[in-house]
Every structure is written in structure tokens, then in C-alpha cells.
Scaffold this active site. Structure first.
Site, PDB file in Angstrom:
ATOM      1  N   LYS A 276      -3.268   0.485   6.644  1.00 53.91           N
ATOM      2  CA  LYS A 276      -4.655   0.548   6.198  1.00 53.91           C
ATOM      3  C   LYS A 276      -5.546   0.986   7.354  1.00 53.91           C
ATOM      4  O   LYS A 276      -5.222   0.752   8.512  1.00 53.91           O
ATOM      5  CB  LYS A 276      -5.120  -0.847   5.745  1.00 53.91           C
ATOM      6  CG  LYS A 276      -4.510  -1.348   4.453  1.00 53.91           C
ATOM      7  CD  LYS A 276      -5.023  -2.733   4.108  1.00 53.91           C
ATOM      8  CE  LYS A 276      -4.408  -3.249   2.818  1.00 53.91           C
ATOM      9  NZ  LYS A 276      -4.830  -2.516   1.621  1.00 53.91           N
ATOM     10  N   ARG A 350       2.848  -5.987  -5.711  1.00 55.28           N
ATOM     11  CA  ARG A 350       3.649  -5.852  -6.935  1.00 55.28           C
ATOM     12  C   ARG A 350       5.138  -5.972  -6.632  1.00 55.28           C
ATOM     13  O   ARG A 350       5.916  -6.394  -7.477  1.00 55.28           O
ATOM     14  CB  ARG A 350       3.296  -4.525  -7.639  1.00 55.28           C
ATOM     15  CG  ARG A 350       3.653  -3.298  -6.858  1.00 55.28           C
ATOM     16  CD  ARG A 350       2.920  -2.058  -7.359  1.00 55.28           C
ATOM     17  NE  ARG A 350       1.512  -2.023  -6.920  1.00 55.28           N
ATOM     18  CZ  ARG A 350       0.652  -1.076  -7.266  1.00 55.28           C
ATOM     19  NH1 ARG A 350       1.023  -0.081  -8.064  1.00 55.28           N
ATOM     20  NH2 ARG A 350      -0.583  -1.109  -6.812  1.00 55.28           N
TER      21      ARG A 350
HETATM   22  N1  BES Z   1      -4.054  -6.252  -1.066  1.00 53.42           N
HETATM   23  C1  BES Z   1      -4.312  -4.934  -1.485  1.00 53.42           C
HETATM   24  C2  BES Z   1      -5.390  -4.839  -2.555  1.00 53.42           C
HETATM   25  C3  BES Z   1      -6.780  -5.153  -2.099  1.00 53.42           C
HETATM   26  C4  BES Z   1      -7.612  -4.153  -1.637  1.00 53.42           C
HETATM   27  C5  BES Z   1      -7.273  -6.439  -2.203  1.00 53.42           C
HETATM   28  C6  BES Z   1      -8.902  -4.451  -1.263  1.00 53.42           C
HETATM   29  C7  BES Z   1      -8.565  -6.729  -1.827  1.00 53.42           C
HETATM   30  C8  BES Z   1      -9.387  -5.735  -1.366  1.00 53.42           C
HETATM   31  C9  BES Z   1      -3.043  -4.318  -2.057  1.00 53.42           C
HETATM   32  O1  BES Z   1      -1.859  -4.744  -1.494  1.00 53.42           O
HETATM   33  C10 BES Z   1      -3.144  -2.851  -1.827  1.00 53.42           C
HETATM   34  O2  BES Z   1      -3.180  -2.462  -0.697  1.00 53.42           O
HETATM   35  N2  BES Z   1      -3.204  -2.078  -2.886  1.00 53.42           N
HETATM   36  C11 BES Z   1      -3.343  -0.680  -2.770  1.00 53.42           C
HETATM   37  C12 BES Z   1      -2.467  -0.032  -3.812  1.00 53.42           C
HETATM   38  C13 BES Z   1      -2.312   1.453  -3.638  1.00 53.42           C
HETATM   39  C14 BES Z   1      -1.545   1.750  -2.365  1.00 53.42           C
HETATM   40  C15 BES Z   1      -1.589   1.988  -4.825  1.00 53.42           C
HETATM   41  C16 BES Z   1      -4.812  -0.323  -2.976  1.00 53.42           C
HETATM   42  O3  BES Z   1      -5.481  -1.001  -3.771  1.00 53.42           O
HETATM   43  O4  BES Z   1      -5.288   0.582  -2.318  1.00 53.42           O
HETATM   44 MN    MN Z   2      -1.412  -3.673   0.264  1.00 52.54          MN
END
Ligand code: BES
Ligand code: MN
Ligand code: ZN
Length: 496
Positions: A276, A350
Site C-alpha cells: 500500500k 478474503r
Molecule cells: N484492509 C483492506 C481494505 C480497507 C481499505 C479497509 C481501506 C479499510 C480502509 C483490504 O485488505 C484491501 O486492501 N483491499 C483492497 C482490495 C483490492 C486489492 C482488490 C482494496 O480495497 O483496495
Molecule cells: Mn489488504
């Protein structure tokens, strides 16, 4: 946690640094003082009624006004607005939180709250709210010098009508407050303090405090034996032992199918190799909020000794980039045999939940609810106002929605149509773990559905609601307690 007390004492006999009085907004007219508070007004030589007649205080939502009282007896009175009547449980919860935060600013230490005319529902809301507003996490801070410190609110006494309904409401409110504080504490703890083993300790704590609770814990080797290649691929980048923690509460009939609550417990989510961006990454300590919600709900349910069987399952680990981390393109096999192409290592929640949902099947569940901070996309869909609800059974989704609405954790359904499944098909495996940008929260839910085997199921995406990046006025920045209320309210509905 705030220590909560119920009292049926007469208001004239109360000694308190702060008496909190909740009022509805007048309809273009001065606010009416609750009947029960009349003697207080007299004791304060009419200061309250004069304040209302002058319209210094109008009873609007979140409005507060302090009236200074006598040296003894009622030292101060705090008027708190409920907004227009009739007021819901959620409105009382909000007002309770506002009251506790105002008391903390005054440095009162303790307060009394008038709820003699409140309904059972309103009392439940008030108590949950007081605890939400008074809650702090100070473990990691050096205390300010004594002389500069304002006393935190440590005790609240609720003045109640003397009947069984209000006594039951008090007990419920207190238990909910305890569960929410378990969840919020876990959420607030940084990733180096809340580790997978913290969930093990939390589960053992619940079992020690309450009866009919059994805890079991799995580590890397156990999960290997169960073929949980999906969960384990997320954990392979960290030396920390991943934990699958199960808390079984058996308050119902022997053999009765349990409600199973499943939670995503990413103690920190860096994204892994699909790392990230740095700005705001620190908020990913909250990526265990689903699991925290499960622990909080188990605390409340066991504390109330609800006559129902409930199993809480959390999957805890940390998503890290490292020489051993899973890479984009890797294919892993989940415990139901399905293969998954890991397109993006940041879609790790997931992957963890997949094996947890397979595992849930062995409890022969009546219903499974999972909660996860699963997608950033849910914030684009619903903002911070609603939990995303997903599932093939519309009536069950609506049952969860109703539970959330009653406790002030609104949720809203999104579709899980088959057409979206195209997006998670892989060229090399049975599934891919991302479906691209469009409908990101829906394709995540559809991915989970591949691991749901025959039992009724609803998925709650709490990424926009489990914590707040801004001060909400009634709640400080940080963990909100969601989805503890929804879980508890759902279970309570089934226990009736
Ligand atoms: N934990 C994150 C989702 C999240 C994002 C929670 C912002 C709270 C605030 C999750 O694991 C994630 O990173 N999801 C990705 C999925 C994508 C790579 C398909 C996302 O939401 O960007
Ligand atoms: Mn994630
Ligand atoms: Zn995550």
C-alpha cells in the site's frame, strides 16, 4: 471501562458532581423540563427553568449546556439535547456519548444520568452511549502531571424507574458496553501490541470471566494439517505465529445449531508485496476490526448468559512484504480444495476468510455472519454511514439490517448477482482473488461465497464504519465499536 451503576434514589437525595438531564427539542417553544427533574430545579432556585425560558438551551441533537449548582448535592447540571421527540435508542446512545465527553472535558470523574422516564430501549442506548463517550485508551501514554490532569469519567450512575424492564435494560446496556470496549481496545492497539496472540489472550479472558465458554486455538502447523493454504499464504510473509481462535459459547439447548460469527483479524495490513502507499497506512492497524467485533460480541453474549449457542471464529495474522511472502500470480489451495490465483496480495482478507468459512461448516451452523474491513470500495459505495451487507438470502440480509438499525449501526444491502462472478474467474485456477475496480466490494463478497457450503450466510463489510478517521463529535477519532451491536442484536433476536 466505565463502571456503571443503577439507582432508584430520589433526585433530591442525590449527591453528584454532575447531573445529566436529557431533553427533547421544543417545537418552537422552550424546552420542557422532564417531570422528574422539577425538584432539582427547585433545589437550584429555578436555574434550570430560567435557562430554558431564556432559550439558552433548545434541546437540539448534540447540544449541551452546563448550569452550575450548589456546593453540595447537585454541584452541576448538564443539559443534553436529544433532538425532536420521539427519540430512538440510537438518539439516546448519541446523547449519552455527548454527555460523557462533556463530563470528561469538565473533569468531573463521575456523573449521574436521569433516565427515570426513559423506555427500556432508550436506557439501553443511553448506557451504551455513556460508555462509548467515556472510553479511552491510555496504556501507551505518559500521564500528564497531576495538577494539570482532568479526571477521566470513571463512574456513571443511571437513575432508573424501579421496574424489571429498566433493570433488564441496564444489564443489557452494561454488557453491550463491555463488549464494545473489548472491540475498541483491540482496534486502538497498534500492530506491535495487538498481535494474533492478543486474540488468544482475549478469548481466554472471556472464558475466565464467564461460564459455558470453551476456547480452542490453532497455529501454523494445525492450519497446515487442515489444508488451509489460503489463510496460510497471507501469513507466510510474517514470522509471527498466525492464529485461528474459536470461542464457543453454549448457552442454548444441547445440540441446537449455533449462530457462527466470523471475523477478519489482520493485525496490520501493509498490502504485502502489492504494498500500500505510505500515506494513511497506519490506519491499517484497524484491519482486525471484524475479529475485534466477534470478540466483543462474545464478551457481551457470555456476560448476558443468553440462552443460545454461539461460536466466534477469528483468523488473525499480519500481511507483510518479505522474502517469504506470497507473490502476485502464485496459486494456493484452500481447505475446500478450490485453487486461487493471488492477483493482488493486498486482497488478503478474503484469503483468510475463505478458510474460516470452510471451517465454520463443521459447527453445523444455523447461520453464519462474517464481518471484515474487507474493501476500500465499500467507502465509495456507502461512505462511513452504513455497513455493507451481502448475501444470497434477502430475508436473512434484512434480519441483519434490522438488527443494525435497532442498535444504531445502520447497514445497507448490495447485490450479489451471478453476473459479477465473471470478474473473479482465473486463467489458471478456480478463482482469482480480485475482480478489478468495478464493484470491488461485491466481487469480494462473491469470492467469499465460493467458500460458503450450504449454510445461511451474510457478509458485513465494515471497512467504512468500524473506525473513524475524524472526530465525530459524539465519538472520538478511532474505533466505533461496530459491528458488536449488530452481532449482539442479531443473536438476541434469535434467542427470543
Ligand atoms: N484492509 C483492506 C481494505 C480497507 C481499505 C479497509 C481501506 C479499510 C480502509 C483490504 O485488505 C484491501 O486492501 N483491499 C483492497 C482490495 C483490492 C486489492 C482488490 C482494496 O480495497 O483496495
Ligand atoms: Mn489488504
Ligand atoms: Zn486488509
Amino acid at each position: 471501562m466505565l463502571s456503571l451503576h443503577a439507582s432508584h434514589a430520589a433526585l433530591t437525595a442525590v449527591d453528584t458532581p454532575l447531573l445529566v438531564i436529557f431533553c427533547h427539542a421544543g417545537n418552537g417553544t422552550p424546552v420542557a423540563l422532564p417531570e422528574a427533574v422539577r425538584p432539582v430545579d427547585e433545589a437550584l432556585h429555578g436555574a434550570l427553568s430560567r435557562t430554558l425560558a431564556r432559550r439558552d438551551f433548545r434541546g437540539g441533537r448534540d447540544e449541551t449546556f452546563v448550569v452550575t449548582g450548589a456546593e453540595r448535592g447537585i454541584e452541576r447540571a448538564l443539559l443534553v439535547g436529544l433532538g425532536k421527540a420521539p427519540s430512538s435508542r440510537a438518539a439516546w446512545r448519541r446523547a449519552g456519548a455527548i454527555a460523557a465527553r462533556a463530563a470528561a472535558k469538565l473533569g468531573c470523574g463521575a456523573l449521574h444520568a436521569v433516565a427515570t422516564e426513559a423506555s427500556a430501549e432508550q436506557v439501553e442506548g443511553l448506557i451504551a452511549g455513556l460508555a462509548l463517550g467515556a472510553w479511552t485508551y491510555t496504556d501507551l501514554r505518559t500521564p500528564a502531571p497531576e495538577a494539570e490532569r482532568r479526571a477521566p469519567v470513571t463512574a456513571a450512575t443511571i437513575l432508573l424507574a424501579d421496574n424489571d424492564a429498566s433493570r433488564a435494560a441496564f444489564a443489557f446496556g452494561e454488557a453491550l458496553a463491555a463488549g464494545q470496549s473489548v472491540a475498541r481496545r483491540l482496534g486502538m492497539m497498534p500492530g506491535n501490541v495487538c498481535t494474533p496472540d492478543t486474540f488468544v489472550d482475549t478469548a481466554h479472558g472471556i472464558a475466565e470471566r464467564h461460564g459455558k465458554v470453551h476456547v480452542s486455538v490453532m497455529g501454523r502447523d494445525d492450519m497446515q494439517r487442515e489444508g488451509m493454504g489460503s489463510f496460510l499464504c497471507v501469513a507466510q510473509g510474517t514470522p509471527e505465529e498466525p492464529r485461528l481462535v474459536t470461542v464457543e459459547y453454549r448457552g442454548g439447548a444441547e445440540g441446537a445449531a449455533p449462530i457462527v460469527l466470523v471475523g477478519k483479524g489482520l493485525c496490520f495490513d501493509t498490502g504485502g508485496i502489492s504494498i500500500k502507499p505510505a500515506p494513511d497506512m497506519e490506519w491499517m492497524k484497524y484491519d482486525m476490526s471484524g475479529a475485534g467485533g466477534v470478540m466483543g460480541a462474545m464478551e457481551t453474549i457470555a456476560r448476558l448468559a443468553l440462552p443460545v449457542n454461539v461460536v466466534g471464529i477469528v483468523g488473525a495474522t499480519t500481511n507483510m512484504p518479505s522474502g517469504t511472502a506470497v507473490k502476485p500470480g502464485d496459486v494456493v489451495r484452500a481447505s475446500n480444495g478450490k485453487t486461487i490465483e493471488v492477483i493482488n496480495t493486498d486482497a488478503e482478507g478474503r484469503l483468510v476468510l475463505a478458510d474460516l468459512l470452510v471451517y465454520a461448516k463443521r459447527f453445523n451452523p444455523a447461520v453464519v455472519l462474517d464481518a471484515a474491513t474487507l474493501t476500500g470500495a465499500i467507502v465509495f459505495a456507502l461512505g462511513h454511514q452504513a455497513v455493507g451487507l451481502f448475501g444470497p438470502d434477502a430475508a436473512l440480509v434484512d434480519e441483519v439490517r434490522g438488527a443494525g438499525e435497532r442498535c444504531g449501526e445502520p447497514g445497507w444491502p448490495l447485490p450479489v448477482w451471478d453476473e459479477y462472478r465473471e470478474q473473479i474467474k482465473s486463467d489458471v485456477a478456480d478463482l482469482r482473488n480480485t475482480g478489478g475496480r468495478p464493484a470491488g466490494s461485491i466481487t469480494a463478497a462473491l469470492f467469499l461465497q465460493e467458500f460458503v457450503d450450504g449454510y445461511p450466510w451474510v457478509h458485513l463489510d465494515v471497512a467504512g464504519t468500524a473506525y473513524s478517521q475524524t472526530d465525530l463529535g459524539w465519538l472520538p477519532k478511532g474505533p466505533t465499536g461496530t459491528p458488536v451491536g449488530t452481532f449482539v442484536e442479531f443473536v438476541r433476536g434469535r434467542a427470543r
